[in-house]
Motif scaffolding. Structure first.
Motif, mmCIF file in Angstrom:
data_model
loop_
_atom_site.group_PDB
_atom_site.id
_atom_site.type_symbol
_atom_site.label_atom_id
_atom_site.label_comp_id
_atom_site.label_asym_id
_atom_site.label_seq_id
_atom_site.Cartn_x
_atom_site.Cartn_y
_atom_site.Cartn_z
ATOM 1 N N UNK A 42 -109.441 12.972 4.525
ATOM 2 C CA UNK A 42 -108.306 13.409 3.685
ATOM 3 C C UNK A 42 -107.203 14.038 4.544
ATOM 4 N N UNK A 43 -105.983 14.015 4.057
ATOM 5 C CA UNK A 43 -104.843 14.412 4.887
ATOM 6 C C UNK A 43 -104.650 15.923 5.057
ATOM 7 N N UNK A 44 -105.608 16.735 4.643
ATOM 8 C CA UNK A 44 -105.388 18.188 4.696
ATOM 9 C C UNK A 44 -105.757 18.786 6.051
ATOM 10 N N UNK A 45 -106.883 18.310 6.615
ATOM 11 C CA UNK A 45 -107.339 18.794 7.924
ATOM 12 C C UNK A 45 -107.426 20.323 7.946
ATOM 13 N N UNK A 46 -107.927 20.869 6.860
ATOM 14 C CA UNK A 46 -108.046 22.325 6.681
ATOM 15 C C UNK A 46 -108.995 22.569 5.503
ATOM 16 N N UNK A 47 -109.516 23.790 5.376
ATOM 17 C CA UNK A 47 -110.349 24.096 4.204
ATOM 18 C C UNK A 47 -109.518 24.042 2.919
ATOM 19 N N UNK A 48 -110.059 23.389 1.901
ATOM 20 C CA UNK A 48 -109.375 23.266 0.605
ATOM 21 C C UNK A 48 -110.231 23.946 -0.452
#
Lengths: 204, 204
Positions: free
Chosen positions: B90-96
């Motif tokens: 997914x395009x977040x590359x961070x904790x969601x």
């Protein structure tokens, strides 16, 4: 031949008046804040019979709008709310065509403002305004229903919003639910303290 | 300590998705046009595993957003609509942190994206995101309900809108009816072909 333009102040959440608008509170709760950027300007003051005021980019935009507009179209409710506060010398200084169901004799005011009441629809009001404006622009002053109807019918050439940096949280939007998609082209962006001016051409 | 930010593309009439959004049409009818400005950019392509792309002011804005964000908060519906199209990386590359009523084990994806499901409310999700983000920002990705709740509670520091030059005529607004007035201060305006970037600080 001039353009048909919409030129309005709105909040970032899209409201052109605050909640609970009505007599004595024509712009709704908090709605006056949308126009704060304009009250101190020389061009605005001049049209309201006042001297002095600021000049600069914001004032240039106000001057430009007043200079280019040859006639105005507005809805009945806007006229009814405005008639008293505008007084003997309304700030339009041009022929104004009011879309209404109730026939009424034209109303001539000081300073070049004449209100003509048009009972056969918004498009007829626009046609009459175009004739009156000649080479100048016709400005759609509002309210929301009138503006929306004309944009939906593909009859508006240019939209300019003066975006005030606040969320009003409620009230009336200019384009509540247009129901059709309209392509625009950004033609000018001017960022001033307290307001951002965004201008678009309607792509037809 | 980072900021809590909202960063969204919207139409001039305030819609962040077009009408009739749902599976297979996550952004609603015409909603994809809101994001057209971003698809060709190097920074966006990189996060989606693609090479090449445009650089310049728009790309700088995308890079800035990705670099500054340390964690993301989103609503359940946004997660459910996005889960499949976002795929394994997914395009977040961070904790969601996903606000939901249904408990679920955390979901670890490739590229640094982990979805944590928070069942005790949006403010708890924000607190967890802040801890995860450390010195970086928390981005409120949507949907509209989540963003509105956090703005209404005074928990958002910055709002950036990427205004696409079109009227969508219907769909979902980010701030449909916030119900409260919020003062903003314009902190940056960047006008690029096809999109205008407006950034505001929330005045508390």
């Amino acid at each position: 031949m001039g353009k048909v333009t919409i030129d309005m102040s709105m909040s970032l959440d899209g409201f052109v008046t605050g909640p609970n608008d009505g007599p004595g509170q024509e712009l709704g709760e908090g709605g006056m804040q949308l126009h704060e950027w304009i009250f101190g300007l020389a061009g605005w003051r001049k049209r309201h019979g006042l001297e002095g005021g600021e000049t600069g980019p914001n004032d240039d935009i106000v001057e430009e709008a007043f200079t280019d507009v040859g006639a105005v179209v507005m809805g009945r409710r806007m006229f009814e709310l405005g008639e008293e506060p505008w007084g003997d010398d309304p700030p339009f200084h041009a022929p104004v065509f009011v879309v209404t169901h109730r026939a009424r004799e034209p109303l001539e005011r000081e300073g070049g403002t004449t209100f003509t009441f048009v009972t056969d629809g918004v498009e007829s009001a626009l046609d009459q305004a175009k004739k009156a404006a000649g080479d100048k622009n016709v400005s759609i002053a509002g309210g929301a229903e009138t503006a929306q109807q004309l944009v939906g019918a593909g009859l508006v050439d240019e939209i300019q919003f003066h975006v005030a940096p606040l969320l009003l949280g409620g009230g009336k939007r200019l384009f509540e639910e247009l129901g059709t998609q309209v392509q625009l082209e950004t033609t000018r962006v001017i960022d001033s303290p307290g307001v951002t001016h965004l201008r678009f051409r309607v792509v037809k």
